[in-house]
Design an enzyme around this catalytic site. Structure first.
Site: not given
Ligand code: TYM
Length: 333
Positions: A115, A197, A200
């Site tokens: 990021k 991966k 968006k």
């Molecule tokens: P975030 O918002 O980027 O993504 C949300 C969830 O989607 C999964 N994900 C994917 N899984 C498989 N393939 C992909 N291409 C893909 N893109 C996204 C992510 O692994 C995630 O599970 N830090 C976290 C959000 C968060 C969180 C938490 C999660 C904040 N606090 C506490 C669990 C517990 C995040 O940025 O996910």
């Protein structure tokens, strides 16, 4: 409220429209567990502002995300669905845990490095300390499992380090959470560049949950397959990343094994396979889209869901926060 069930918790940032990676990597593993688990799922809006957001878009996406959680089968009566910023304990515990997270650990986080590259003009403190807030999100609810995609594993591991460090000083305050993921959904790759991966930031390679069927069909037809000569549907992630990604998606959506998929498309080539994956995804997403639109029209209902959710989450979170404040030596008010 108090039960002997195990606990699950996860969240997604409302920083973009939900996509197939979010669904297969995370949301799909959240549902159908409320008989065995106390489940907490939230919209991580505090995390979203580590990257600059348009306020109106952030509000719209947060509500749409909530409606989509419900449309994906998360019954608000059985799962605690809430907006992160409504439960102030997240920010409070986040601060405390910042003081138990090392600069070196934070510097090693892949998401931070990624990021920072993408937002070179806004490398703010929140972006750097993001994993301590995520640890707070998790630990406030003392979950057994955190169902997330593979890209979040590093953050869950850092959270586990924090637990070890904190409990090492103060005794058994936090339960050690486990990362939870499934093989097919853990890493959904970009349809146009299968070495990245799905995200968006590359919209043509990304399938959004609320996208129109004709757009989804187009994206799968144009999905990059591999330039090998055999042109057959065979699972080989190193050699054939494009086809293997489509196979993973098809497996996650249909529940078929790789062997079954190889047999189904034996002798048919990529031309038949790509639209078949597209159709399976369209059928998976159709009811989710329709239901999301229906729920989204009922603003009063959504408001009642997030208010109840915040109350239930706040109750649990406050118990943990009080314990932590006491342990570190703060005087109760
Ligand atoms: P975030 O918002 O980027 O993504 C949300 C969830 O989607 C999964 N994900 C994917 N899984 C498989 N393939 C992909 N291409 C893909 N893109 C996204 C992510 O692994 C995630 O599970 N830090 C976290 C959000 C968060 C969180 C938490 C999660 C904040 N606090 C506490 C669990 C517990 C995040 O940025 O996910």
């Amino acid at each position: 409220m108090e039960t002997n069930k195990k606990t699950m918790l996860s969240g997604i940032q409302p920083s973009g429209d939900l996509h197939l990676g979010n669904y297969l990597g995370a949301i799909k593993n959240w549902g159908g567990r409320s008989e065995d688990y106390d489940c907490f799922y939230f919209m991580a809006d505090l995390h979203a502002i580590t990257v600059r957001q348009n306020p109106a878009d952030l509000r719209r996406r947060t509500l749409t995300q909530l409606a989509t959680y419900i449309a994906c089968g998360l019954d608000p009566e059985k799962n605690t669905l809430f907006i992160q910023s409504h439960v102030r304990q997240h920010a409070e515990l986040g601060w405390v845990l910042n003081c138990y997270t090392m600069f070196g650990e934070l510097s090693r986080m892949t998401q931070f490095k990624d990021k920072s590259r993408k937002n070179a003009d806004n490398i703010n403190g929140g972006l750097f300390t993001y994993p301590s807030l995520m640890a707070a999100d998790i630990l406030l609810y003392q979950p057994d499992f955190v169902p997330v995609g593979a890209d979040q594993k590093q953050h869950v591991e850092l959270c586990r380090n924090i637990v070890q460090r904190f409990n090492g000083v103060y005794g058994d305050v936090f339960k050690m959470p486990e990362f939870y993921s499934t093989k097919e959904g853990a890493r959904v790759m970009c349809l146009t560049e299968p070495s990245n991966k799905m995200s968006k930031s590359a919209p043509e390679g990304c399938v959004f949950l609320l996208e129109k069927p004709e757009d989804i069909a187009r994206k799968f037809k144009r999905a990059v397959t591999d330039s090998d000569t055999e042109r057959c549907v065979r699972y080989a992630p190193e050699e054939k990343p494009g086809v293997s990604n489509l196979m993973n998606i098809y497996a996650a959506v249909t529940g078929k094994t790789m062997d079954e998929i190889e047999r189904e498309f034996d002798g048919k080539g990529y031309g038949a396979f790509k639209p078949a994956v597209g159709d399976a995804v369209i059928e998976l997403l159709r009811p989710i889209r329709e239901e999301t639109e229906r729920i989204l029209a009922d603003k009063a209902y959504l408001e009642s869901v997030y208010k109840n959710g915040a109350e239930r989450a706040g109750y649990v979170a406050e118990k943990t926060l009080r314990k932590v404040y006491k342990k570190v030596g703060f005087i109760p008010r």
